[in-house]
Design an enzyme around this catalytic site. Structure first.
Site, PDB file in Angstrom:
ATOM      1  N   SER A 132       0.832  -1.202   0.000  1.00 18.53           N
ATOM      2  CA  SER A 132       0.000   0.000   0.000  1.00 18.53           C
ATOM      3  C   SER A 132       0.873   1.262   0.000  1.00 18.53           C
ATOM      4  O   SER A 132       1.616   1.495  -0.956  1.00 18.53           O
ATOM      5  CB  SER A 132      -0.962  -0.038   1.194  1.00 18.53           C
ATOM      6  OG  SER A 132      -1.964   0.939   1.084  1.00 18.53           O
ATOM      7  N   ASP A 194      -9.709  -4.229  -5.165  1.00 14.37           N
ATOM      8  CA  ASP A 194      -9.115  -3.267  -4.221  1.00 14.37           C
ATOM      9  C   ASP A 194      -9.939  -1.980  -4.254  1.00 14.37           C
ATOM     10  O   ASP A 194      -9.928  -1.257  -5.241  1.00 14.37           O
ATOM     11  CB  ASP A 194      -7.659  -2.990  -4.610  1.00 14.37           C
ATOM     12  CG  ASP A 194      -6.897  -2.244  -3.516  1.00 14.37           C
ATOM     13  OD1 ASP A 194      -7.502  -1.405  -2.835  1.00 14.37           O
ATOM     14  OD2 ASP A 194      -5.690  -2.509  -3.368  1.00 14.37           O
ATOM     15  N   HIS A 228      -7.842  -5.103  -0.903  1.00 17.03           N
ATOM     16  CA  HIS A 228      -6.620  -4.437  -0.437  1.00 17.03           C
ATOM     17  C   HIS A 228      -5.989  -5.319   0.632  1.00 17.03           C
ATOM     18  O   HIS A 228      -6.059  -5.035   1.837  1.00 17.03           O
ATOM     19  CB  HIS A 228      -6.962  -3.053   0.104  1.00 17.03           C
ATOM     20  CG  HIS A 228      -5.777  -2.140   0.220  1.00 17.03           C
ATOM     21  ND1 HIS A 228      -5.060  -1.710  -0.885  1.00 17.03           N
ATOM     22  CD2 HIS A 228      -5.177  -1.584   1.302  1.00 17.03           C
ATOM     23  CE1 HIS A 228      -4.084  -0.915  -0.485  1.00 17.03           C
ATOM     24  NE2 HIS A 228      -4.127  -0.836   0.835  1.00 17.03           N
TER      25      HIS A 228
END
Length: 248
Positions: A132, A194, A228
């Site tokens: 991330s 995501d 995610h």
């Protein structure tokens, strides 16, 4: 550098030669900690007796007073399909990236790579990466970092490339060389579901990366249904990448 030293997960076995240690420096995401997702990844590999010779260096981002959480830089809002657009309002995702914060984190990565080299790990046995926001910093470091040319590769999970319109200038400013093709290996992957970092930003990041990296040096994957997060297919591909670029 963060006020906390990195969380170190030592190898559980030696490489084929004591002279061939290997290290992964892996940055956590926004609001996470080194002992969150990064430690979970290390533990999964060690539980299944994979990459036993790999040392995991898991740094902590500084506590950001404005964000009230750990952050490698102050994020701007990302496009979100679930968020309604207000007519006449300037989109938050059009705000500039926190260049100063990102580049401070790039310098932290250079320091960590330098420390590993000084401790005896050959640079060609070092990987740098993140998840991330940690992925975003790693992407920028891989293109502009002082020591980015001497490592084995960069591992980029579920992130985007910030400062995309500044990379060429930053490479010139930092004497990286805007016309030089990158020779190290890249692992850049994303999930189709995501909702935090939309897939279109991953696609855009890949396109930008190809300005400086040959396609054959990018091991890219998109995982159907993955949000995610990580999944077993991603971990399997990570293992294959590790075994290719830092073999035992």
């Amino acid at each position: 550098m963060s006020e906390r030293p990195p969380y170190i997960v030592p190898p559980t076995a030696e490489a084929s030669s004591p002279a061939r240690p290997a290290t992964l420096i892996f940055l956590h995401g926004y609001g996470d900690d080194a002992d969150g997702l990064p430690l979970g990844l290390a533990q999964q590999f060690q539980f299944y007796n994979k990459m036993q010779y790999l040392k995991w260096v898991l740094p902590y981002a500084p506590h950001n007073q404005e964000a009230m959480t750990r952050a490698w830089y102050m994020p701007r809002a990302l496009p979100n399909a679930m968020k309604p657009r207000v007519p006449g309002e300037v989109a938050e995702e059009e705000a500039p990236d926190d260049e100063a914060g990102i580049m401070r984190s790039v310098d932290v990565l250079d320091e960590l790579v330098e420390q590993e080299i000084e401790s005896g790990t050959p640079p060609e046995r070092i990987l740098v990466g993140g998840f991330s926001q940690g992925c975003a910093v790693s992407l920028v470091w891989g293109l502009t970092g002082r020591l980015r040319d001497i490592v084995a590769g960069v591992l980029c999970l579920s992130g985007y490339l910030p400062l995309r319109d500044r990379i060429a200038e930053l490479r010139n400013e930092r004497a990286v060389g805007s016309n030089e093709k990158d020779a190290k290996q890249w692992f850049y992957v994303h999930g189709t579901m995501d909702m935090l970092v939309p897939l279109k930003l991953f696609v855009q990041g890949n396109e930008d990366l190809l300005k400086w990296v040959d396609r054959e040096n990018i091991d890219g994957h998109v995982y159907a249904g993955m949000g995610h997060s990580t999944n077993s297919a991603e971990l399997r591909d990570m293992l294959a990448f590790f075994e290719k670029v830092i073999p035992a």
